[in-house]
Design a protein around this motif. Structure first.
Motif, short mmCIF file in Angstrom:
data_model
loop_
_atom_site.label_atom_id
_atom_site.label_comp_id
_atom_site.label_asym_id
_atom_site.label_seq_id
_atom_site.Cartn_x
_atom_site.Cartn_y
_atom_site.Cartn_z
N LYS A 85 39.27 35.43 43.78
CA LYS A 85 39.52 36.00 42.49
C LYS A 85 40.04 37.47 42.82
CE LYS A 85 37.43 32.54 40.07
NZ LYS A 85 36.27 32.12 38.91
N VAL A 86 41.11 37.86 42.85
CA VAL A 86 41.23 39.40 42.79
C VAL A 86 41.61 40.15 41.52
CG1 VAL A 86 41.97 39.10 45.15
CG2 VAL A 86 43.84 39.11 43.16
N ALA A 87 41.87 39.58 40.42
CA ALA A 87 42.15 40.01 38.90
C ALA A 87 41.96 39.11 37.99
CB ALA A 87 43.31 40.85 39.06
N ILE A 88 41.64 39.53 36.76
CA ILE A 88 41.68 38.85 35.35
C ILE A 88 42.75 39.40 34.75
CG2 ILE A 88 40.59 38.54 33.31
CD1 ILE A 88 37.79 39.15 34.80
N VAL A 89 43.69 38.62 34.19
CA VAL A 89 44.97 38.88 33.58
C VAL A 89 44.82 38.15 32.38
CG1 VAL A 89 47.42 38.84 33.57
CG2 VAL A 89 46.11 39.07 35.83
N GLU A 90 44.75 38.99 31.14
CA GLU A 90 44.88 38.41 29.77
C GLU A 90 46.07 38.99 28.97
OE1 GLU A 90 40.48 38.22 28.07
OE2 GLU A 90 40.83 40.25 28.88
N ALA A 91 46.51 38.09 28.10
CA ALA A 91 47.47 38.28 27.44
C ALA A 91 47.46 37.95 25.90
CB ALA A 91 49.01 38.01 27.86
N ASN A 151 43.97 33.32 29.08
CA ASN A 151 43.00 34.22 30.03
C ASN A 151 43.30 33.64 31.42
OD1 ASN A 151 40.93 35.38 31.19
ND2 ASN A 151 39.63 34.18 30.35
N SER A 152 43.61 34.45 32.44
CA SER A 152 43.88 33.79 33.67
C SER A 152 43.24 34.60 34.88
CB SER A 152 45.37 33.50 33.74
OG SER A 152 45.79 35.02 34.00
N VAL A 153 42.95 34.06 36.12
CA VAL A 153 42.60 35.03 37.10
C VAL A 153 43.93 34.81 38.29
CG1 VAL A 153 40.16 34.89 36.77
CG2 VAL A 153 41.43 33.19 37.98
N ALA A 154 44.10 35.95 38.80
CA ALA A 154 45.10 35.92 39.90
C ALA A 154 44.10 35.74 41.01
CB ALA A 154 45.60 37.31 39.97
N ILE A 155 44.63 34.79 41.93
CA ILE A 155 44.00 34.57 43.28
C ILE A 155 44.75 34.74 44.56
CG2 ILE A 155 42.53 32.88 42.02
CD1 ILE A 155 44.21 30.79 43.47
N VAL A 156 44.11 35.05 45.67
CA VAL A 156 44.80 34.74 46.88
C VAL A 156 43.99 33.63 47.65
CG1 VAL A 156 45.40 37.23 46.83
CG2 VAL A 156 43.14 36.75 47.88
N TYR A 157 44.78 33.13 48.39
CA TYR A 157 43.96 32.34 49.24
C TYR A 157 43.38 32.56 50.30
CZ TYR A 157 46.62 28.91 46.38
OH TYR A 157 47.39 28.32 45.51
N GLY A 158 42.46 32.17 50.86
CA GLY A 158 41.47 32.53 52.13
C GLY A 158 40.08 33.07 51.58
N LYS A 159 39.15 33.25 52.50
CA LYS A 159 37.71 33.52 52.21
C LYS A 159 37.61 34.84 51.94
CE LYS A 159 35.18 29.62 53.50
NZ LYS A 159 33.86 29.18 54.56
N GLU A 160 38.15 35.91 52.88
CA GLU A 160 37.72 37.09 53.01
C GLU A 160 39.02 37.98 52.89
OE1 GLU A 160 35.43 38.37 56.41
OE2 GLU A 160 34.10 36.70 56.34
N ASN A 161 38.54 39.22 52.25
CA ASN A 161 39.75 40.19 52.22
C ASN A 161 39.79 40.86 53.63
OD1 ASN A 161 41.18 42.38 51.67
ND2 ASN A 161 40.25 43.32 49.86
#
Length: 141
Positions: free
Chosen positions: A64-70, A116-126
């Motif tokens: 989870k890289v960000a919380i996006v709310e609108a 209310n949502s979360v932006a995600i990127v696939y994979g375990k580590e940054n």
């Protein structure tokens, strides 16, 4: 001219003006906020990127890289608010967004359509954060 006819014409004109005023509701764009959870390690994508929308967390590894709310206006629907959420998520470089809440709400603090949502990127580590080392030059005196 008969006064009752003038009164009827005036009433018709006033009703027409009132109906025209009610027919058009001023619609403000949704207000979107983004809160970074951790750096995505990805470059921002263009605002019109094809951001997939998930209704459940994926079965594969993700971060989870960000919380996006609108919040849209009281007459808005998910179809009106979701594109603004997707545009904001594109800025994070995310692979997808996961919708946590999507509903019309009326509360003391906010009334309108809320996502209310979360932006995600696939994979375990940054990859940018794992094992990053910097060589700091010595201070010369």
């Amino acid at each position: 001219m008969d006064t009752s006819l003038l009164v009827r014409i005036a009433i018709i004109i006033l009703l027409t003006i009132a109906a025209a005023g009610c027919a058009k509701v001023v619609s403000l764009p949704p207000q979107v906020t983004l809160s970074e959870v951790e750096p995505s390690g990805r470059a921002a994508k263009p605002p019109d990127c094809n951001m997939p929308v998930l209704r459940h967390e994926p079965l594969t590894d993700f971060r989870k890289v960000a919380i996006v709310e609108a919040l849209g206006n009281v007459y808005a629907s998910e179809a009106d608010v979701l594109p603004a959420v997707q545009r904001k998520a594109c800025e994070t470089g995310a692979d997808a967004i996961v919708i946590l809440t999507s509903k019309s709400q009326t509360t003391e603090s906010a009334t309108g359509y809320y996502i209310n949502s979360v932006a995600i990127v696939y994979g375990k580590e940054n990859p940018a954060a794992a094992g990053t080392a910097y060589k700091i030059p010595p201070i010369s005196q």
